[in-house]
Design a protein around this motif. Structure first.
Motif, PDB file in Angstrom:
ATOM      1  N   GLU A 129       0.803  -1.229   0.000  1.00 42.00           N
ATOM      2  CA  GLU A 129       0.000   0.000   0.000  1.00 42.00           C
ATOM      3  C   GLU A 129       0.832   1.273   0.000  1.00 42.00           C
ATOM      4  O   GLU A 129       0.273   2.357   0.115  1.00 42.00           O
ATOM      5  CB  GLU A 129      -0.913  -0.001   1.229  1.00 42.00           C
ATOM      6  N   SER A 130       2.135   1.138  -0.146  1.00 44.56           N
ATOM      7  CA  SER A 130       2.990   2.313   0.031  1.00 44.56           C
ATOM      8  C   SER A 130       3.919   2.612  -1.132  1.00 44.56           C
ATOM      9  O   SER A 130       4.607   3.631  -1.117  1.00 44.56           O
ATOM     10  CB  SER A 130       3.844   2.144   1.301  1.00 44.56           C
ATOM     11  N   TYR A 131       3.942   1.754  -2.148  1.00 43.63           N
ATOM     12  CA  TYR A 131       4.887   1.935  -3.243  1.00 43.63           C
ATOM     13  C   TYR A 131       4.181   1.726  -4.579  1.00 43.63           C
ATOM     14  O   TYR A 131       3.214   0.969  -4.683  1.00 43.63           O
ATOM     15  CB  TYR A 131       6.063   0.955  -3.114  1.00 43.63           C
ATOM     16  N   ASP A 132       4.703   2.381  -5.614  1.00 50.46           N
ATOM     17  CA  ASP A 132       4.152   2.220  -6.947  1.00 50.46           C
ATOM     18  C   ASP A 132       4.374   0.780  -7.428  1.00 50.46           C
ATOM     19  O   ASP A 132       5.203   0.047  -6.871  1.00 50.46           O
ATOM     20  CB  ASP A 132       4.786   3.217  -7.917  1.00 50.46           C
ATOM     21  N   PRO A 133       3.634   0.326  -8.454  1.00 51.12           N
ATOM     22  CA  PRO A 133       3.707  -1.084  -8.865  1.00 51.12           C
ATOM     23  C   PRO A 133       5.104  -1.589  -9.189  1.00 51.12           C
ATOM     24  O   PRO A 133       5.430  -2.735  -8.872  1.00 51.12           O
ATOM     25  CB  PRO A 133       2.807  -1.126 -10.105  1.00 51.12           C
ATOM     26  N   GLU A 195       1.430   6.008   8.318  1.00 48.99           N
ATOM     27  CA  GLU A 195       0.309   5.142   7.981  1.00 48.99           C
ATOM     28  C   GLU A 195       0.034   5.173   6.485  1.00 48.99           C
ATOM     29  O   GLU A 195       0.199   6.195   5.825  1.00 48.99           O
ATOM     30  CB  GLU A 195      -0.952   5.580   8.740  1.00 48.99           C
ATOM     31  N   SER A 196      -0.354   4.026   5.931  1.00 47.68           N
ATOM     32  CA  SER A 196      -0.609   3.955   4.498  1.00 47.68           C
ATOM     33  C   SER A 196      -1.836   4.781   4.137  1.00 47.68           C
ATOM     34  O   SER A 196      -2.847   4.774   4.843  1.00 47.68           O
ATOM     35  CB  SER A 196      -0.794   2.496   4.063  1.00 47.68           C
ATOM     36  N   LEU A 197      -1.734   5.502   3.033  1.00 47.27           N
ATOM     37  CA  LEU A 197      -2.838   6.344   2.591  1.00 47.27           C
ATOM     38  C   LEU A 197      -4.078   5.540   2.208  1.00 47.27           C
ATOM     39  O   LEU A 197      -5.193   5.946   2.537  1.00 47.27           O
ATOM     40  CB  LEU A 197      -2.383   7.216   1.415  1.00 47.27           C
ATOM     41  N   PRO A 198      -3.946   4.402   1.500  1.00 43.97           N
ATOM     42  CA  PRO A 198      -5.151   3.630   1.202  1.00 43.97           C
ATOM     43  C   PRO A 198      -5.889   3.166   2.462  1.00 43.97           C
ATOM     44  O   PRO A 198      -7.123   3.170   2.485  1.00 43.97           O
ATOM     45  CB  PRO A 198      -4.609   2.435   0.405  1.00 43.97           C
ATOM     46  N   TRP A 199      -5.154   2.776   3.513  1.00 40.87           N
ATOM     47  CA  TRP A 199      -5.833   2.372   4.744  1.00 40.87           C
ATOM     48  C   TRP A 199      -6.548   3.559   5.369  1.00 40.87           C
ATOM     49  O   TRP A 199      -7.684   3.430   5.832  1.00 40.87           O
ATOM     50  CB  TRP A 199      -4.839   1.791   5.751  1.00 40.87           C
ATOM     51  N   ARG A 200      -5.902   4.707   5.376  1.00 38.77           N
ATOM     52  CA  ARG A 200      -6.545   5.901   5.929  1.00 38.77           C
ATOM     53  C   ARG A 200      -7.818   6.240   5.166  1.00 38.77           C
ATOM     54  O   ARG A 200      -8.830   6.642   5.743  1.00 38.77           O
ATOM     55  CB  ARG A 200      -5.579   7.091   5.892  1.00 38.77           C
ATOM     56  N   ALA A 201      -7.776   6.071   3.845  1.00 38.84           N
ATOM     57  CA  ALA A 201      -8.954   6.359   3.029  1.00 38.84           C
ATOM     58  C   ALA A 201     -10.067   5.347   3.299  1.00 38.84           C
ATOM     59  O   ALA A 201     -11.245   5.704   3.410  1.00 38.84           O
ATOM     60  CB  ALA A 201      -8.580   6.345   1.552  1.00 38.84           C
ATOM     61  N   ALA A 202      -9.701   4.066   3.403  1.00 33.45           N
ATOM     62  CA  ALA A 202     -10.705   3.017   3.571  1.00 33.45           C
ATOM     63  C   ALA A 202     -11.294   2.993   4.975  1.00 33.45           C
ATOM     64  O   ALA A 202     -12.488   2.730   5.144  1.00 33.45           O
ATOM     65  CB  ALA A 202     -10.085   1.656   3.244  1.00 33.45           C
ATOM     66  N   LYS A 203     -10.473   3.296   5.984  1.00 32.35           N
ATOM     67  CA  LYS A 203     -10.917   3.137   7.365  1.00 32.35           C
ATOM     68  C   LYS A 203     -11.256   4.451   8.062  1.00 32.35           C
ATOM     69  O   LYS A 203     -12.147   4.498   8.907  1.00 32.35           O
ATOM     70  CB  LYS A 203      -9.831   2.404   8.167  1.00 32.35           C
ATOM     71  N   LYS A 210      -9.538   6.663  -4.611  1.00 29.83           N
ATOM     72  CA  LYS A 210      -8.821   6.908  -5.864  1.00 29.83           C
ATOM     73  C   LYS A 210      -7.694   7.914  -5.664  1.00 29.83           C
ATOM     74  O   LYS A 210      -6.599   7.751  -6.211  1.00 29.83           O
ATOM     75  CB  LYS A 210      -9.794   7.391  -6.939  1.00 29.83           C
ATOM     76  N   SER A 211      -7.919   8.934  -4.859  1.00 28.00           N
ATOM     77  CA  SER A 211      -6.870   9.928  -4.585  1.00 28.00           C
ATOM     78  C   SER A 211      -5.730   9.298  -3.784  1.00 28.00           C
ATOM     79  O   SER A 211      -4.559   9.604  -4.009  1.00 28.00           O
ATOM     80  CB  SER A 211      -7.453  11.122  -3.818  1.00 28.00           C
ATOM     81  N   ALA A 212      -6.093   8.429  -2.850  1.00 32.61           N
ATOM     82  CA  ALA A 212      -5.071   7.774  -2.036  1.00 32.61           C
ATOM     83  C   ALA A 212      -4.158   6.918  -2.901  1.00 32.61           C
ATOM     84  O   ALA A 212      -2.928   6.982  -2.791  1.00 32.61           O
ATOM     85  CB  ALA A 212      -5.733   6.921  -0.955  1.00 32.61           C
ATOM     86  N   TRP A 213      -4.755   6.101  -3.771  1.00 37.96           N
ATOM     87  CA  TRP A 213      -3.935   5.238  -4.614  1.00 37.96           C
ATOM     88  C   TRP A 213      -3.169   6.032  -5.664  1.00 37.96           C
ATOM     89  O   TRP A 213      -2.057   5.662  -6.052  1.00 37.96           O
ATOM     90  CB  TRP A 213      -4.800   4.174  -5.290  1.00 37.96           C
ATOM     91  N   LYS A 214      -3.739   7.147  -6.113  1.00 41.58           N
ATOM     92  CA  LYS A 214      -3.013   7.989  -7.072  1.00 41.58           C
ATOM     93  C   LYS A 214      -1.769   8.572  -6.429  1.00 41.58           C
ATOM     94  O   LYS A 214      -0.720   8.724  -7.073  1.00 41.58           O
ATOM     95  CB  LYS A 214      -3.919   9.099  -7.595  1.00 41.58           C
ATOM     96  N   ALA A 215      -1.861   8.900  -5.122  1.00 48.75           N
ATOM     97  CA  ALA A 215      -0.683   9.408  -4.410  1.00 48.75           C
ATOM     98  C   ALA A 215       0.380   8.333  -4.264  1.00 48.75           C
ATOM     99  O   ALA A 215       1.575   8.629  -4.206  1.00 48.75           O
ATOM    100  CB  ALA A 215      -1.096   9.931  -3.029  1.00 48.75           C
ATOM    101  N   VAL A 216      -0.047   7.074  -4.231  1.00 51.48           N
ATOM    102  CA  VAL A 216       0.895   5.966  -4.100  1.00 51.48           C
ATOM    103  C   VAL A 216       1.555   5.625  -5.420  1.00 51.48           C
ATOM    104  O   VAL A 216       2.777   5.492  -5.513  1.00 51.48           O
ATOM    105  CB  VAL A 216       0.179   4.710  -3.531  1.00 51.48           C
ATOM    106  N   ASP A 217       0.744   5.466  -6.482  1.00 53.24           N
ATOM    107  CA  ASP A 217       1.301   4.974  -7.752  1.00 53.24           C
ATOM    108  C   ASP A 217       1.307   5.995  -8.873  1.00 53.24           C
ATOM    109  O   ASP A 217       1.665   5.677 -10.008  1.00 53.24           O
ATOM    110  CB  ASP A 217       0.557   3.712  -8.205  1.00 53.24           C
ATOM    111  N   GLY A 218       0.912   7.230  -8.573  1.00 55.81           N
ATOM    112  CA  GLY A 218       0.977   8.290  -9.577  1.00 55.81           C
ATOM    113  C   GLY A 218      -0.168   8.285 -10.577  1.00 55.81           C
ATOM    114  O   GLY A 218      -0.250   9.149 -11.446  1.00 55.81           O
ATOM    115  N   GLY A 219      -1.060   7.320 -10.493  1.00 53.45           N
ATOM    116  CA  GLY A 219      -2.206   7.266 -11.383  1.00 53.45           C
ATOM    117  C   GLY A 219      -1.893   6.800 -12.785  1.00 53.45           C
ATOM    118  O   GLY A 219      -2.763   6.849 -13.660  1.00 53.45           O
TER     119      GLY A 219
END
Length: 456
Positions: A129-133, A195-203, A210-219
């Motif tokens: 949840e913290s790095y691009d693919p 803390e991972s952004l996707p977890w913060r968004a989900a919980k 979508k914004s959380a994952w875009k911050a992780v992998d650049g979209g």
């Protein structure tokens, strides 16, 4: 928008903490077999050394899974590290002050085993949840690879010393590393692991998914498109996990103790030489795979080839051992060394797939549930393989291990035929597939309809 996925320096601090945690995992994973090999545990109770640590580890994985999704990846890692430190502290009066307290010793071993193996789930989940693919494909293999280094380090004193000196030195080195590593991991994680952004968004609803994952992998990465239900994902990961874990424990520790416990090679005990050699070989193979193979290969193809190679190499190793009448020769040592290559590659396949098949709000629990079942069942199977009746028959032991290898390749083939691809894709698709249709578009994962039939 602060977070692990944005600040480069924090990313590497976090990776350092997670990797150090895996060294502890490798040391603790070897602690039972080391105790058997160094005669700390009597031979009549050798099955305990090959079973109980892994069963306790399964309980630790359940604990980690509950805390991962409720408290977050950072706090779960810190809590698990703290439990490990407490378990080690309980051992101080037993070891340094000769306090004869069986309950204290068991409590210490239970906490250390549970926490050390429980660290796997926070490590894999936080990295996913913290790095691009592209980096995810490398780091999901590299971080667990430090566990191989822990395996090798656990056996170094047995190589350098003999008899009681080996037992004492091994225990002291293991304790020293197991005290230093979790404390260092705890401090580094406290400083650098956000803390991972996707977890913060989900919980927490701090931002949308979508914004959380875009911050992780650049979209820029196409999203994962899940096309199978949770049941097939669990079944696949269980088949792969049991096959890989049993192969690792049996080839690294079990077979040498059962059939070569009195054998020497170049003046070294085979029960020490094989795990030591295997730990370093797996470390090198893991590094090569992380940089040269996993960033490019499809996950399904990589898993199929890895588990196919594991089956083939086990058959070669078992056949050679039978042909040489269990006499440990140079060709047999080479066969052992070669077999560690697929043992590591199958571990890499597991480490990649497990966190990539589940949505963020359940990722910690589901990954931990898979690992808990794998560890408990592995403990039972490897315990059976170490029983005198089974270990006295090479054909019986080899047949059980062959069945486990077929289980792995069977699971890999099923996933190859019916599973979905996750390599170089954004995991946002796992989170959005049950909320809205998704597409393979990299720019907007939810803009076009998909034929996704998955329900979470």
């Amino acid at each position: 928008m602060p977070g692990l996925s944005i600040k480069g320096s924090q990313q590497w601090l976090a990776f350092a903490a997670l990797s150090i945690g895996m060294i502890v995992y490798g040391l603790a994973e070897s602690y039972g077999p080391v105790s058997v090999a160094s005669n700390v545990v009597p031979s009549s109770y050798s099955w305990l050394g090959y079973s109980l640590p892994y069963i306790f580890g399964g309980l630790g994985a359940i604990f980690a899974g509950i805390t991962l999704d409720r408290l977050g990846r950072r706090r779960a890692f810190l809590l698990t590290s703290a439990v490990l430190i407490v378990g080690l502290l309980l051992y101080v009066p037993v070891y340094f002050f000769n306090v004869d307290n069986l309950a204290l010793l068991i409590a210490s071993m239970a906490l250390v085993g549970m926490a050390a193996i429980g660290l796997e789930s926070p490590v894999l989940t936080a990295i996913a949840e913290s790095y691009d693919p592209a980096r995810r494909s490398k780091l999901l293999v590299l971080a667990p690879n430090f566990g191989n280094l822990g395996v090798a380090l656990a056996f170094v004193p047995l190589l350098l010393f003999h008899g009681n000196a080996a037992s004492t030195m091994n225990e002291r080195l293991a304790l020293m590393l197991m005290y230093i590593a979790p404390v260092a991991a705890f401090i580094i994680a406290w400083i650098g692991l956000s803390e991972s952004l996707p977890w913060r968004a989900a919980k927490e609803g701090a931002l949308d998914l979508k914004s959380a994952w875009k911050a992780v992998d650049g979209g820029s990465a196409a999203p994962v498109v899940p096309t199978t239900g949770i049941g097939l994902r669990f079944a696949t990961l269980l088949a792969l996990g049991i096959s890989q874990d049993v192969a690792f424990v049996y080839i690294t520790y079990g077979i040498t103790y059962a059939y070569f416990s009195s054998s020497q090679f170049a003046g070294m005990s085979v029960t020490t030489l094989v795990p030591l050699l295997g730990g370093f070989i797996m470390t090198v193979v893991g590094i090569i795979a992380a940089f040269a193979i996993t960033p490019k290969a499809e996950r399904r193809t990589f898993a199929t080839l890895s588990f196919g190679l594991q089956l083939a190499m086990w058959i070669v190793l078992a056949a050679m051992a039978y042909v040489y009448h269990l006499a440990f020769t140079l060709p047999l040592l080479i066969a052992f060394a070669a077999t560690f290559i697929p043992v590591e590659l199958t571990w890499a396949a597991r480490a990649l797939l497990e966190p990539e098949l589940f949505p963020t709000n359940k990722r910690g629990l589901y990954v931990s549930a898979v690992r808990a079942l794998v560890w408990i069942l592995t403990g039972v199977i490897t315990g059976v393989l170490a029983l005198p009746y089974v270990s006295s028959s090479f054909v019986l032991g080899a047949s059980i291990m062959t069945a486990m290898a077929f289980l792995g390749i069977g699971g890999a083939i099923i996933w190859r035929l019916f599973g979905f691809e996750t390599a170089n894709r954004s995991l946002v698709g796992l989170d959005l597939s049950h909320l809205a249709p998704i597409t393979g578009s990299a720019s907007d994962p939810s803009s076009d309809p998909s034929k996704d039939r998955n329900v979470h």
